[in-house]
Design an enzyme around this catalytic site. Structure first.
Site, PDB file in Angstrom:
ATOM      1  N   HIS A 101      30.631   5.016  -2.104  1.00 12.15           N
ATOM      2  CA  HIS A 101      30.476   3.568  -1.910  1.00 12.15           C
ATOM      3  C   HIS A 101      30.977   2.799  -3.137  1.00 12.15           C
ATOM      4  O   HIS A 101      31.704   1.823  -3.012  1.00 12.15           O
ATOM      5  CB  HIS A 101      28.998   3.202  -1.691  1.00 12.15           C
ATOM      6  CG  HIS A 101      28.392   3.732  -0.433  1.00 12.15           C
ATOM      7  ND1 HIS A 101      27.188   4.396  -0.407  1.00 12.15           N
ATOM      8  CD2 HIS A 101      28.817   3.689   0.859  1.00 12.15           C
ATOM      9  CE1 HIS A 101      26.888   4.731   0.845  1.00 12.15           C
ATOM     10  NE2 HIS A 101      27.863   4.320   1.631  1.00 12.15           N
ATOM     11  N   LYS A 127      21.491   3.616  13.395  1.00 14.32           N
ATOM     12  CA  LYS A 127      20.637   4.365  12.456  1.00 14.32           C
ATOM     13  C   LYS A 127      19.533   3.442  11.930  1.00 14.32           C
ATOM     14  O   LYS A 127      19.526   3.076  10.762  1.00 14.32           O
ATOM     15  CB  LYS A 127      21.475   4.883  11.269  1.00 14.32           C
ATOM     16  CG  LYS A 127      22.627   5.790  11.651  1.00 14.32           C
ATOM     17  CD  LYS A 127      23.382   6.245  10.398  1.00 14.32           C
ATOM     18  CE  LYS A 127      24.655   5.489  10.198  1.00 14.32           C
ATOM     19  NZ  LYS A 127      25.424   5.829   9.005  1.00 14.32           N
ATOM     20  N   ARG A 159      36.709   7.788   5.787  1.00 20.12           N
ATOM     21  CA  ARG A 159      36.708   9.159   5.277  1.00 20.12           C
ATOM     22  C   ARG A 159      37.530  10.090   6.144  1.00 20.12           C
ATOM     23  O   ARG A 159      38.320  10.861   5.664  1.00 20.12           O
ATOM     24  CB  ARG A 159      35.270   9.691   5.199  1.00 20.12           C
ATOM     25  CG  ARG A 159      34.521   9.183   4.015  1.00 20.12           C
ATOM     26  CD  ARG A 159      33.055   9.335   4.195  1.00 20.12           C
ATOM     27  NE  ARG A 159      32.578   8.487   5.277  1.00 20.12           N
ATOM     28  CZ  ARG A 159      31.314   8.262   5.547  1.00 20.12           C
ATOM     29  NH1 ARG A 159      30.381   8.864   4.843  1.00 20.12           N
ATOM     30  NH2 ARG A 159      30.956   7.462   6.517  1.00 20.12           N
ATOM     31  N   SER A 182      25.654   9.239   2.696  1.00 22.63           N
ATOM     32  CA  SER A 182      24.240   9.098   2.333  1.00 22.63           C
ATOM     33  C   SER A 182      23.425  10.229   2.960  1.00 22.63           C
ATOM     34  O   SER A 182      22.481  10.734   2.353  1.00 22.63           O
ATOM     35  CB  SER A 182      23.705   7.745   2.809  1.00 22.63           C
ATOM     36  OG  SER A 182      24.425   6.690   2.221  1.00 22.63           O
TER      37      SER A 182
END
Ligand code: ADP
Length: 165
Positions: free
Chosen positions: A17, A41, A91, A129
């Site tokens: 991040h 989430k 990513r 994370s």
């Protein structure tokens, strides 16, 4: 003034991040990192206040970066803040479908708002994370995954949470 938004859950912040935030800060006059709740989430490990605090500590040396929390729509927040761009990290192909959908939705809600994707640095491609939480849960070393400024607090909190469950 060209303002960019870097939104995310940051639950917790990783070096991936911070890499995206610092690269964005070099391209825009001002960057607002927006701590949000991901609809997919909703269960967070860290409170909104903690996530904001961690991000502030990790970006203290970036003069044009601000951290804020927002619970509404990003497309509306961009209008409130006068931001012209959303910058996100990509990513892998697995990120693409969801990001593509979000970018097109934001464009529909706010036609002035562009989304730019920065390719994750090669060394952070695997990092999320969730990886941090998983490695920490099983006693692994997360030093290489999270910024040094917040590492101990993240470990303490994740270990504390573990003890409660
Ligand atoms: P969300 O829960 O909304 O997916 P995250 O906090 O996981 O938000 O991520 C916020 C942003 O940071 C997203 O654009 C994501 O693609 C990007 N990001 C997450 N991890 C990395 C990483 N390791 N390298 C580069 N970008 C990343």
């Amino acid at each position: 003034m060209k303002i960019a938004l870097c939104p995310g859950s940051f639950d917790p912040v990783t070096i991936g991040h911070v890499d995206i935030i610092s690269r964005t800060a070099k391209m825009f006059d001002k960057v607002i990192v927006v701590v949000m709740t991901n609809y997919h989430k909703p269960d967070r490990s860290f409170s909104s206040e903690e996530r904001v605090d961690f991000l502030k500590r990790c970006t203290a040396n970036m003069e044009n970066v601000e951290i804020e929390a927002y619970t509404g729509l990003l497309a509306h927040y961009a209008t409130i803040k006068g931001a012209i761009t959303v910058v996100k990290g990509l990513r892998a192909v697995s990120d693409f479908e969801d990001e593509f959908q979000q970018a097109l939705t934001n464009k529909k809600l706010n036609p002035e708002l562009e989304t730019i994707f920065l390719i994750a640095s090669a060394e952070n491609m695997f990092l999320s994370s969730s990886v941090v939480k998983q490695v920490c849960k099983f006693g692994g070393d997360i030093s290489a995954f999270v910024p040094e400024e917040v590492r101990d607090d993240i470990i303490k909190r994740l270990k504390g949470k573990e003890a409660q469950t």
